[in-house]
Design a protein around this motif. Structure first.
Motif, PDB file in Angstrom:
ATOM      1  N   TYR A   1      49.374  74.916  37.729  1.00 39.73           N
ATOM      2  CA  TYR A   1      50.239  75.489  38.757  1.00 39.73           C
ATOM      3  C   TYR A   1      51.303  76.382  38.124  1.00 39.73           C
ATOM      4  O   TYR A   1      51.719  76.141  36.989  1.00 39.73           O
ATOM      5  CB  TYR A   1      50.899  74.370  39.565  1.00 39.73           C
ATOM      6  CG  TYR A   1      49.916  73.626  40.449  1.00 39.73           C
ATOM      7  CD1 TYR A   1      49.691  74.023  41.761  1.00 39.73           C
ATOM      8  CD2 TYR A   1      49.187  72.542  39.944  1.00 39.73           C
ATOM      9  CE1 TYR A   1      48.779  73.353  42.562  1.00 39.73           C
ATOM     10  CE2 TYR A   1      48.271  71.866  40.737  1.00 39.73           C
ATOM     11  CZ  TYR A   1      48.068  72.274  42.046  1.00 39.73           C
ATOM     12  OH  TYR A   1      47.158  71.616  42.833  1.00 39.73           O
ATOM     13  N   PRO A   2      51.747  77.404  38.863  1.00 39.88           N
ATOM     14  CA  PRO A   2      52.699  78.375  38.284  1.00 39.88           C
ATOM     15  C   PRO A   2      54.146  77.910  38.321  1.00 39.88           C
ATOM     16  O   PRO A   2      55.062  78.737  38.346  1.00 39.88           O
ATOM     17  CB  PRO A   2      52.500  79.599  39.182  1.00 39.88           C
ATOM     18  CG  PRO A   2      52.150  79.031  40.516  1.00 39.88           C
ATOM     19  CD  PRO A   2      51.317  77.808  40.222  1.00 39.88           C
ATOM     20  N   PHE A   3      54.372  76.601  38.349  1.00 38.31           N
ATOM     21  CA  PHE A   3      55.740  76.082  38.360  1.00 38.31           C
ATOM     22  C   PHE A   3      55.750  74.701  37.722  1.00 38.31           C
ATOM     23  O   PHE A   3      54.690  74.113  37.445  1.00 38.31           O
ATOM     24  CB  PHE A   3      56.307  76.016  39.787  1.00 38.31           C
ATOM     25  CG  PHE A   3      55.324  75.533  40.818  1.00 38.31           C
ATOM     26  CD1 PHE A   3      54.933  74.210  40.886  1.00 38.31           C
ATOM     27  CD2 PHE A   3      54.780  76.425  41.734  1.00 38.31           C
ATOM     28  CE1 PHE A   3      54.026  73.765  41.833  1.00 38.31           C
ATOM     29  CE2 PHE A   3      53.872  75.993  42.692  1.00 38.31           C
ATOM     30  CZ  PHE A   3      53.502  74.658  42.744  1.00 38.31           C
ATOM     31  N   GLY A   4      56.934  74.208  37.462  1.00 32.53           N
ATOM     32  CA  GLY A   4      57.088  72.871  36.908  1.00 32.53           C
ATOM     33  C   GLY A   4      58.094  72.083  37.706  1.00 32.53           C
ATOM     34  O   GLY A   4      58.625  72.566  38.719  1.00 32.53           O
ATOM     35  N   TRP A   5      58.361  70.859  37.252  1.00 36.10           N
ATOM     36  CA  TRP A   5      59.375  70.002  37.867  1.00 36.10           C
ATOM     37  C   TRP A   5      60.461  69.713  36.846  1.00 36.10           C
ATOM     38  O   TRP A   5      60.166  69.259  35.736  1.00 36.10           O
ATOM     39  CB  TRP A   5      58.773  68.680  38.310  1.00 36.10           C
ATOM     40  CG  TRP A   5      58.179  68.661  39.682  1.00 36.10           C
ATOM     41  CD1 TRP A   5      57.846  69.730  40.452  1.00 36.10           C
ATOM     42  CD2 TRP A   5      57.832  67.492  40.442  1.00 36.10           C
ATOM     43  NE1 TRP A   5      57.317  69.311  41.642  1.00 36.10           N
ATOM     44  CE2 TRP A   5      57.289  67.945  41.670  1.00 36.10           C
ATOM     45  CE3 TRP A   5      57.916  66.126  40.204  1.00 36.10           C
ATOM     46  CZ2 TRP A   5      56.843  67.072  42.658  1.00 36.10           C
ATOM     47  CZ3 TRP A   5      57.465  65.251  41.190  1.00 36.10           C
ATOM     48  CH2 TRP A   5      56.941  65.725  42.397  1.00 36.10           C
TER      49      TRP A   5
ATOM     50  N   PHE B   1      65.668  62.518  40.777  1.00 40.76           N
ATOM     51  CA  PHE B   1      65.540  63.759  41.534  1.00 40.76           C
ATOM     52  C   PHE B   1      64.602  64.712  40.792  1.00 40.76           C
ATOM     53  O   PHE B   1      64.458  64.644  39.562  1.00 40.76           O
ATOM     54  CB  PHE B   1      66.897  64.447  41.691  1.00 40.76           C
ATOM     55  CG  PHE B   1      67.944  63.623  42.377  1.00 40.76           C
ATOM     56  CD1 PHE B   1      68.035  63.605  43.760  1.00 40.76           C
ATOM     57  CD2 PHE B   1      68.853  62.867  41.641  1.00 40.76           C
ATOM     58  CE1 PHE B   1      69.016  62.852  44.397  1.00 40.76           C
ATOM     59  CE2 PHE B   1      69.827  62.111  42.270  1.00 40.76           C
ATOM     60  CZ  PHE B   1      69.908  62.100  43.651  1.00 40.76           C
ATOM     61  N   TYR B   2      63.991  65.615  41.562  1.00 42.91           N
ATOM     62  CA  TYR B   2      63.147  66.644  40.966  1.00 42.91           C
ATOM     63  C   TYR B   2      63.448  67.972  41.646  1.00 42.91           C
ATOM     64  O   TYR B   2      63.683  68.035  42.858  1.00 42.91           O
ATOM     65  CB  TYR B   2      61.661  66.318  41.136  1.00 42.91           C
ATOM     66  CG  TYR B   2      61.217  65.061  40.425  1.00 42.91           C
ATOM     67  CD1 TYR B   2      60.841  65.090  39.081  1.00 42.91           C
ATOM     68  CD2 TYR B   2      61.176  63.849  41.098  1.00 42.91           C
ATOM     69  CE1 TYR B   2      60.433  63.933  38.435  1.00 42.91           C
ATOM     70  CE2 TYR B   2      60.772  62.688  40.457  1.00 42.91           C
ATOM     71  CZ  TYR B   2      60.402  62.735  39.132  1.00 42.91           C
ATOM     72  OH  TYR B   2      60.008  61.583  38.491  1.00 42.91           O
ATOM     73  N   LEU B   3      63.422  69.041  40.854  1.00 44.47           N
ATOM     74  CA  LEU B   3      63.604  70.394  41.350  1.00 44.47           C
ATOM     75  C   LEU B   3      62.478  71.281  40.836  1.00 44.47           C
ATOM     76  O   LEU B   3      62.140  71.247  39.650  1.00 44.47           O
ATOM     77  CB  LEU B   3      64.946  70.968  40.880  1.00 44.47           C
ATOM     78  CG  LEU B   3      66.220  70.408  41.516  1.00 44.47           C
ATOM     79  CD1 LEU B   3      67.439  70.830  40.702  1.00 44.47           C
ATOM     80  CD2 LEU B   3      66.346  70.871  42.958  1.00 44.47           C
ATOM     81  N   GLN B   4      61.897  72.077  41.717  1.00 44.23           N
ATOM     82  CA  GLN B   4      60.908  73.051  41.282  1.00 44.23           C
ATOM     83  C   GLN B   4      61.576  74.069  40.371  1.00 44.23           C
ATOM     84  O   GLN B   4      62.679  74.544  40.637  1.00 44.23           O
ATOM     85  CB  GLN B   4      60.298  73.758  42.490  1.00 44.23           C
ATOM     86  CG  GLN B   4      59.263  74.828  42.132  1.00 44.23           C
ATOM     87  CD  GLN B   4      58.703  75.523  43.360  1.00 44.23           C
ATOM     88  OE1 GLN B   4      58.881  75.057  44.485  1.00 44.23           O
ATOM     89  NE2 GLN B   4      58.021  76.640  43.154  1.00 44.23           N
TER      90      GLN B   4
ATOM     91  N   GLY C   1      64.458  66.577  32.092  1.00 41.96           N
ATOM     92  CA  GLY C   1      63.324  67.142  31.357  1.00 41.96           C
ATOM     93  C   GLY C   1      62.412  67.884  32.307  1.00 41.96           C
ATOM     94  O   GLY C   1      62.396  67.623  33.517  1.00 41.96           O
ATOM     95  N   VAL C   2      61.648  68.832  31.774  1.00 37.81           N
ATOM     96  CA  VAL C   2      60.751  69.658  32.572  1.00 37.81           C
ATOM     97  C   VAL C   2      59.312  69.212  32.354  1.00 37.81           C
ATOM     98  O   VAL C   2      58.867  69.029  31.219  1.00 37.81           O
ATOM     99  CB  VAL C   2      60.894  71.151  32.219  1.00 37.81           C
ATOM    100  CG1 VAL C   2      59.853  71.994  32.958  1.00 37.81           C
ATOM    101  CG2 VAL C   2      62.301  71.635  32.541  1.00 37.81           C
ATOM    102  N   THR C   3      58.586  69.013  33.440  1.00 35.78           N
ATOM    103  CA  THR C   3      57.183  68.618  33.409  1.00 35.78           C
ATOM    104  C   THR C   3      56.337  69.722  34.031  1.00 35.78           C
ATOM    105  O   THR C   3      56.628  70.180  35.150  1.00 35.78           O
ATOM    106  CB  THR C   3      56.951  67.311  34.198  1.00 35.78           C
ATOM    107  OG1 THR C   3      57.748  66.279  33.631  1.00 35.78           O
ATOM    108  CG2 THR C   3      55.489  66.906  34.164  1.00 35.78           C
ATOM    109  N   ALA C   4      55.305  70.164  33.319  1.00 35.76           N
ATOM    110  CA  ALA C   4      54.386  71.153  33.874  1.00 35.76           C
ATOM    111  C   ALA C   4      53.532  70.507  34.959  1.00 35.76           C
ATOM    112  O   ALA C   4      53.302  69.299  34.953  1.00 35.76           O
ATOM    113  CB  ALA C   4      53.507  71.721  32.771  1.00 35.76           C
TER     114      ALA C   4
END
Length: 390
Positions: free
Chosen positions: A180-184, A220-223, A262-265
């Motif tokens: 996908y073209p984004f992460g969390w 929490f998660y943010l795109q 942290g960022v997750t793909a």
């Protein structure tokens, strides 16, 4: 060394498989490359399906889950500032529980120790051999000593970066993948939850998720971009975006110190088949799903539940039917879950490109359909709480 089942991977899938086999008198050895402390502390999934909860209780490792887990009977979906509640229990008779994967691992580790289970952490140089014969074996190094573990079966529960999947030759292994073209951007904050249920929010700025871990800890998660530098997300910006994306009339976001980020793909991945000779893949070694549907841990539990039953049946009756159908049966559920996770991702995230406005109108239509159709609500609910075991 000799055992009946060599289990590669000491995460929730490997430990649960070892425990389920032990309950039926089948011997196993678990091999994990990470330390016990690392496995028990890494923050991962936090939502358990009804079937996962039921299995942990039946296996005698659900006491702390029932005591400390937070049962939820529904979930909130939000489009801009309009919020819709999907009542899981009312629609399906089933629920979910918020209980962190690391807590499940702690419970399983404690039980394996109490039962005298053989679990080796911090192993290295691990390799799998002769899985197409009746005497497969695993080589590894532990505490500086080289070992060879012979077994009747090898269970590959070693995750996406493990060695077991690569043991299946390229000409036999087929891989399906979507990136996908984004992460969390995942955030852990020492503040009580601001909602009684999880909130999935679709906002023009991007997706946001409000979850929880305890009465004093929220997730929490943010795109964001899949390669987003954390330096671009100071705490002030994070809270500002959460207030914007999760904002709704009469609702207030509680804020507190952020203790982890942290960022997750985002990706989907399936490897077929999940069996090669006497090697059986389970969990992330065979499939990855976007976290939107909260399915990764639950899918791994479903795999090892079926695998344990198949192995026990083989030893009790001599029948290999369960083992022979393991891959096809698991993959049927895997692809159902992949579809649901893709669907949840597609209706909640912002997609760029020339079709961005068209996509957003489709998302609006889907939200309105859920708001006006009990059938649509039920479809979402029964997939989220987990389809019954077949």
């Amino acid at each position: 060394m000799r055992t009946q089942v060599a289990i590669v991977g000491g995460g929730p899938a490997g430990l649960l498989l070892s425990h389920l086999l032990h309950l039926q008198g089948v011997d196993s050895v678990v091999l994990e490359r990470r330390s016990q402390e690392y496995v028990q502390q890494r923050v991962r999934a936090g939502v358990l399906e009804q079937g996962t909860m039921d299995l942990l209780r039946e296996a005698g490792v659900g006491e702390r889950m029932d005591r400390e887990g937070d049962v939820h009977n529904g979930v909130h979906l939000q489009f801009d500032d309009e919020r819709l509640h999907i009542p899981f229990t009312e629609l399906t008779g089933r629920a979910i529980s918020v209980y962190g994967q690391q807590e499940v691992v702690k419970d399983l580790n404690e039980r394996r120790r109490a039962d005298g289970g053989k679990v080796y952490f911090e192993v290295s140089d691990l390799s799998v051999h002769d899985v197409t014969t009746e005497q497969p074996h695993v080589r590894f190094t532990h505490d500086g000593v080289e070992h060879e573990l012979r077994a009747d079966f090898v269970a590959g529960c070693d995750g996406f970066h493990g060695v077991c999947r690569e043991t299946i030759p390229d000409g036999i292994r087929k891989v399906y993948e979507r990136v996908y073209p984004f992460g969390w951007l995942g955030i852990l904050a020492t503040v009580g939850p601001s909602s009684d249920e999880l909130i999935y929010a679709n906002h023009a700025n991007g997706f946001a998720l409000h979850s929880m871990r305890s009465a004093t800890l929220s997730r929490f998660y943010l795109q964001c971009e899949p390669d987003e530098p954390l330096e671009q997300w100071p705490d002030e910006r994070i809270w500002a975006e959460l207030r914007t994306r999760l904002g709704a009339p009469g609702w207030k976001l509680e804020e507190g110190p952020i203790v982890d980020k942290g960022v997750t793909a985002m990706r989907s991945f399936v490897a077929e088949p999940m069996r090669y000779g006497r090697l059986f893949l389970a969990g992330d070694s065979a499939h990855i799903v976007p976290p939107t549907g909260a399915k990764g841990l639950n899918l791994a539990v479903s795999d090892v539940d079926r695998l344990a039953e198949s192995i026990v049946d083989f030893y009790r009756t001599g029948s290999s039917t369960g083992l022979d159908t393991y891959s096809a049966a698991c993959l049927e559920r895997v692809w159902r879950v992949q579809h649901f996770s893709w669907w949840m991702t597609s209706i909640t995230h912002r997609f760029g490109g020339p079709d961005a406005e068209f996509d957003r109108r489709l998302q609006r239509s889907q939200f309105d359909y859920l708001r006006t159709s009990k059938a649509a609500e039920t479809t979402l609910a029964e997939n989220y709480v987990g389809m019954p075991k077949r």
